[in-house]
Design a protein around this motif. Structure first.
Motif, PDB file in Angstrom:
ATOM      1  N   ASP A   1     -61.309  71.873 116.891  1.00  0.00           N
ATOM      2  CA  ASP A   1     -62.636  72.360 117.246  1.00  0.00           C
ATOM      3  C   ASP A   1     -62.810  72.358 118.764  1.00  0.00           C
ATOM      4  N   PRO A   2     -63.509  73.334 119.316  1.00  0.00           N
ATOM      5  CA  PRO A   2     -63.693  73.397 120.774  1.00  0.00           C
ATOM      6  C   PRO A   2     -64.367  72.149 121.357  1.00  0.00           C
ATOM      7  N   ASP A   3     -65.222  71.514 120.563  1.00  0.00           N
ATOM      8  CA  ASP A   3     -65.933  70.340 121.061  1.00  0.00           C
ATOM      9  C   ASP A   3     -65.316  69.030 120.586  1.00  0.00           C
ATOM     10  N   ALA A   4     -64.052  69.073 120.153  1.00  0.00           N
ATOM     11  CA  ALA A   4     -63.404  67.873 119.610  1.00  0.00           C
ATOM     12  C   ALA A   4     -63.367  66.744 120.636  1.00  0.00           C
ATOM     13  N   TYR A   5     -62.997  67.058 121.860  1.00  0.00           N
ATOM     14  CA  TYR A   5     -62.876  66.021 122.887  1.00  0.00           C
ATOM     15  C   TYR A   5     -64.221  65.355 123.134  1.00  0.00           C
ATOM     16  N   GLU A   6     -65.263  66.142 123.266  1.00  0.00           N
ATOM     17  CA  GLU A   6     -66.595  65.571 123.520  1.00  0.00           C
ATOM     18  C   GLU A   6     -67.049  64.672 122.372  1.00  0.00           C
ATOM     19  N   ARG A   7     -66.714  65.075 121.136  1.00  0.00           N
ATOM     20  CA  ARG A   7     -67.086  64.231 119.995  1.00  0.00           C
ATOM     21  C   ARG A   7     -66.336  62.908 120.028  1.00  0.00           C
ATOM     22  N   TRP A   8     -65.077  62.920 120.488  1.00  0.00           N
ATOM     23  CA  TRP A   8     -64.338  61.667 120.603  1.00  0.00           C
ATOM     24  C   TRP A   8     -64.889  60.799 121.723  1.00  0.00           C
ATOM     25  N   VAL A   9     -65.367  61.410 122.781  1.00  0.00           N
ATOM     26  CA  VAL A   9     -66.034  60.647 123.843  1.00  0.00           C
ATOM     27  C   VAL A   9     -67.230  59.906 123.260  1.00  0.00           C
ATOM     28  N   ASP A  10     -68.059  60.609 122.512  1.00  0.00           N
ATOM     29  CA  ASP A  10     -69.251  59.988 121.933  1.00  0.00           C
ATOM     30  C   ASP A  10     -68.869  58.909 120.924  1.00  0.00           C
ATOM     31  N   ARG A  11     -67.836  59.143 120.166  1.00  0.00           N
ATOM     32  CA  ARG A  11     -67.386  58.145 119.182  1.00  0.00           C
ATOM     33  C   ARG A  11     -66.966  56.854 119.876  1.00  0.00           C
ATOM     34  N   LEU A  12     -66.220  56.972 120.966  1.00  0.00           N
ATOM     35  CA  LEU A  12     -65.745  55.777 121.666  1.00  0.00           C
ATOM     36  C   LEU A  12     -66.874  55.095 122.431  1.00  0.00           C
ATOM     37  N   LEU A  13     -67.813  55.890 122.965  1.00  0.00           N
ATOM     38  CA  LEU A  13     -68.956  55.293 123.659  1.00  0.00           C
ATOM     39  C   LEU A  13     -69.840  54.492 122.710  1.00  0.00           C
ATOM     40  N   SER A  14     -69.842  54.861 121.451  1.00  0.00           N
ATOM     41  CA  SER A  14     -70.671  54.155 120.470  1.00  0.00           C
ATOM     42  C   SER A  14     -69.963  52.954 119.851  1.00  0.00           C
TER      43      SER A  14
END
Length: 774
Positions: free
Chosen positions: A218-231
């Motif tokens: 997905d184009p936003d995969a990296y950003e979703r992983w950023v949010d996952r790790l930040l949480s």
């Protein structure tokens, strides 16, 4: 248990680190050397660094050391007639030949030349030409850049704007274009995930995480992983390591007896504050003055433990006031360095030689911290009552079950924590002659340095007022200093490479417009720390590959222009975390008392007075052995040796950056530390219980540890080494290797095969790449 510390030869797969350690440099010296004279001379960026390094010690802010009545750091003083030379002026705008300071700089007479030969300082021809041209152009002075409130500069529009993912990139790319650099391509997915996971959690990604990320298109995969790790709760633990250095947190008081202190609940609060994304202004205000807030809660009061983390003596025969003054001085210097980025301590004995901060202003800042209910010595080494010093607060089991749920209290024993608390009356504060505790002179009131920002008359003359002053939108330092520290956490080097010194001798910012833009943006968005972190790690600048070309190495060895991702070793705590996490040994428990892992025998016993509960090292057992590096017990006089080898702080004082070294001792730790050997044994045992060939197991181990798929050449080297150990290891040697550590043994495995795979895994742990951000 008898742990052996010399099991492996030195020559197992050692790879040299590419990190070039950077020492703290003086400000002017840290500015790029001028290769030619610029067309338009800037006082801040061209002239001041020259004067600061060569002239200000004798002709700067310190009135007591000023020579010939000449002051060169202020325009009015530099222009006026010289008291000792009637008719002459230090600097005459537009006329170098009438400027006495310049005349002395170019004089051939050693009796007249400045700087004098005895100083071992000498201006270069380029520096002399810069000063001359500046005078010809009008000798215009500028306020020191760091003492002017940051303003959001217009975001540049670089030519290849498509590369940029956010405004951070537009500033970085604009500067790259000016020096003729192009950015690297984006790093591969394996490298990106490892970098991101280490930066946001301090832990390597699991194989499952790697597979998920690689397969997520997905184009936003990296950003979703950023949010996952930040949480993740691990985010707060990772960020807390940086704050522990700033707060000089330790588990002992320091000095000779160096007995136990119970400040770990404050550490639990820091983790909780980062995980809950407490705004930075609130985060700092509670730590400086939580007890002074209206109707303060127990959490707010606990936060003030920040300023009780300093060393405290328990020696007999000391002068009480001498040590009490030492504690107040430590708090003053910590706030100056960590929150203001100013070397306030230089003004403790005399006016600052480089910055416009007087000795009087130092003690005015000192006065904010001089009214605490404390003594220089309160007790001698003894029972639980000495684990915290007055003022302190008790944390009950009921409070842990309600208002302080983030405190990981495991038992029913009394838990007390040192905090801040004001006296009922006002303790007078005096300027101390030469900083001596018994030499009070002129009385002063709580105030702040005028050159930074006046202390408004409506502010409370206490620590709460100081906190409000720090977060005044017109304060030029607070936001700049913090965003620079966070930038350093992710890029290895601050935009200002001297994070504890934004003064005249500090380094010039490599990207001044970006620094001010980030500082202003941070304030505009409510001092939101996670938002700032997300801005940095989602940028194209951060996502570049770390590949280093010969041209970039030659022209930009320190990666100032960020035309590649930085590559450097992780902090000592995360070296431990990588080993424990990749092997499956890690104890994921959040918070709680510090743990005592394996340590060579006799270290504490050989460096102690013989008194107190820390006179002997009592190693922990069970799950406590496998706690994250953040929770490793720190005794100030004998800090953890394995972590010390990797440049961890012993927490004697506030530190805003760690020196990164590369020594053979680090390789010896990775080859011989029982934690590394035990992790290798456990991981090897688990792999042997799974199906597959030896090559499959080696490839799996490599991927778990290094966080990428091994190359064909790497696999050949490792399988050849594995086969060699299988053929040469005897059963007795194999059994000896497998006895390391306390983690239970697996039954029914071939011991030679187990020990051989274990040694292969040790060699993988010893790779430079294993403990580096790439």
């Amino acid at each position: 248990m008898n742990i052996k510390w010399n099991r492996f030869p030195i020559g197992i797969s050692l790879l040299a680190s590419v990190w070039l350690g950077q020492a703290c440099q003086k400000g002017g010296a840290d500015a790029p050397a001028l290769e030619s004279v610029p067309d338009q001379i800037s006082y801040n960026f061209h002239v001041r660094p020259i004067l600061s390094d060569n002239c200000f010690a004798c002709h700067g802010p310190d009135a007591n050391k000023r020579e010939a009545g000449l002051r060169l750091d202020i325009a009015e003083d530099a222009y006026k007639a010289l008291a000792e030379t009637p008719g002459a002026h230090g600097i005459v705008p537009g006329n170098p030949s009438r400027s006495e300071a310049f005349i002395r700089m170019v004089s051939d007479d050693p009796e007249l030349r400045m700087p004098p030969p005895s100083s071992n300082l000498k201006l270069t021809d380029i520096e002399i030409q810069v000063i001359e041209k500046w005078i010809r152009q009008g000798a215009k002075y500028e306020p020191h850049w760091a003492f002017v409130p940051p303003v959001k500069a217009q975001v540049p529009s670089p030519k290849d704007a498509r590369w940029a993912r956010n405004d951070v990139d537009r500033f970085i790319r604009h500067t790259m274009q000016q020096v003729g650099f192009k950015p690297n391509e984006e790093a591969d997915k394996e490298s990106l995930l490892k970098r991101l996971s280490l930066d946001l959690t301090g832990l390597p990604p699991t194989v499952e995480m790697m597979d998920d990320f690689i397969n997520d298109n997905d184009p936003d995969a990296y950003e979703r992983w950023v949010d996952r790790l930040l949480s993740s709760d691990a985010y707060g633990e990772k960020m807390a390591v940086y704050w522990m250095d700033i707060a000089r947190f330790a588990d002992s008081h320091g000095f000779q007896d160096d007995s136990y202190r119970s400040m770990w609940p404050w550490r639990d609060w820091v983790i909780h504050a980062f995980n809950s994304n407490m705004p930075y202004d609130q985060f700092v205000t509670w730590q400086l003055a939580g007890d002074l807030l209206p109707n303060p809660t127990k959490e707010q009061i606990l936060a003030t433990g920040f300023n009780r983390n300093h060393k405290i003596t328990e020696e007999g025969g000391i002068v009480d006031e001498e040590y009490r003054v030492m504690y107040v001085t430590d708090r003053t210097n910590t706030v100056g360095k960590a929150l203001m980025g100013i070397t306030m301590e230089c003004a403790g004995c005399h006016d600052h030689k480089y910055d416009p901060i007087s000795q009087k202003e130092y003690y005015e800042l000192y006065a904010f911290f001089n009214n605490i209910r404390e003594r220089g010595i309160e007790s001698v080494v003894g029972g639980p009552e000495t684990y915290a010093k007055v003022p302190f607060m008790e944390i009950t089991n009921e409070e842990v079950s309600s208002i302080l749920r983030f405190v990981n209290k495991r038992d029913t024993l009394q838990l007390i924590v040192s905090i801040m608390g004001e006296l009922d009356s006002i303790r007078p504060t005096y300027i101390l002659d030469r900083g001596l505790y018994d030499q009070p002179t002129t009385p002063v009131k709580p105030r702040t340095p005028e050159a930074i920002l006046s202390f408004a008359p409506d502010l409370e003359p206490n620590r709460l007022g100081l906190a409000k002053w720090l977060f005044d939108p017109q304060n030029p330092l607070t936001s700049r200093v913090f965003v620079n520290q966070i930038w350093q956490e992710f890029f290895g080097r601050g935009i200002v490479s001297t994070p504890g010194d934004f003064g005249m001798q500090g380094a010039l910012p490599s990207h001044p417009e970006l620094l001010d833009w980030l500082a202003a943006d941070f304030m505009e968005h409510g001092w939101d720390i996670k938002r700032l972190v997300r801005q940095l790690v989602t940028s194209a600048t951060y996502r570049q590959s770390a590949v280093l070309t010969a041209d970039k190495m030659e022209r930009d060895p320190e990666n100032i222009y960020l035309a590649r991702a930085p590559r450097f070793r992780v902090k000592a705590e995360f070296v431990r975390d990588i080993v424990l996490s990749s092997s499956g040994l890690i104890n994921p428990e959040i918070g709680g008392p510090s743990a005592k892992p394996y340590q060579p025998p006799g270290l504490w016993e050989g460096a102690t007075s013989g008194r107190g509960i820390l006179s002997m090292y009592k190693q922990d057992h069970g799950p406590q052995l496998y706690r994250r590096g953040l929770y490793t017990f720190i005794k100030r006089t004998v800090p953890p040796p394995a972590m010390t080898m990797f440049d961890a702080s012993n927490r004697d004082q506030c530190e805003v950056e760690r020196t990164l070294t590369n020594t053979p001792l680090q390789a010896l730790v990775m080859l011989n530390d029982p934690t590394v050997l035990e992790a290798s044994r456990v991981l090897a045992g688990r792999l042997l219980q799974s199906s597959g060939s030896a090559e499959d197991r080696i490839a799996t181990a490599f991927r778990q540890i290094v966080c990428r798929t091994p190359t064909e050449r790497e696999m050949k080297l490792l399988t050849r080494y594995h086969q060699g150990r299988l053929e040469s290891l005897g059963i007795d040697e194999a059994r000896d290797l497998l006895t390391v550590g306390e983690y239970p043994m697996v039954q029914g495995l071939d011991e030679v095969e187990w020990a051989s795979l274990m040694q292969v895994i040790v060699s993988i742990y010893n790779l430079e790449e294993t403990i580096s951000k790439t």
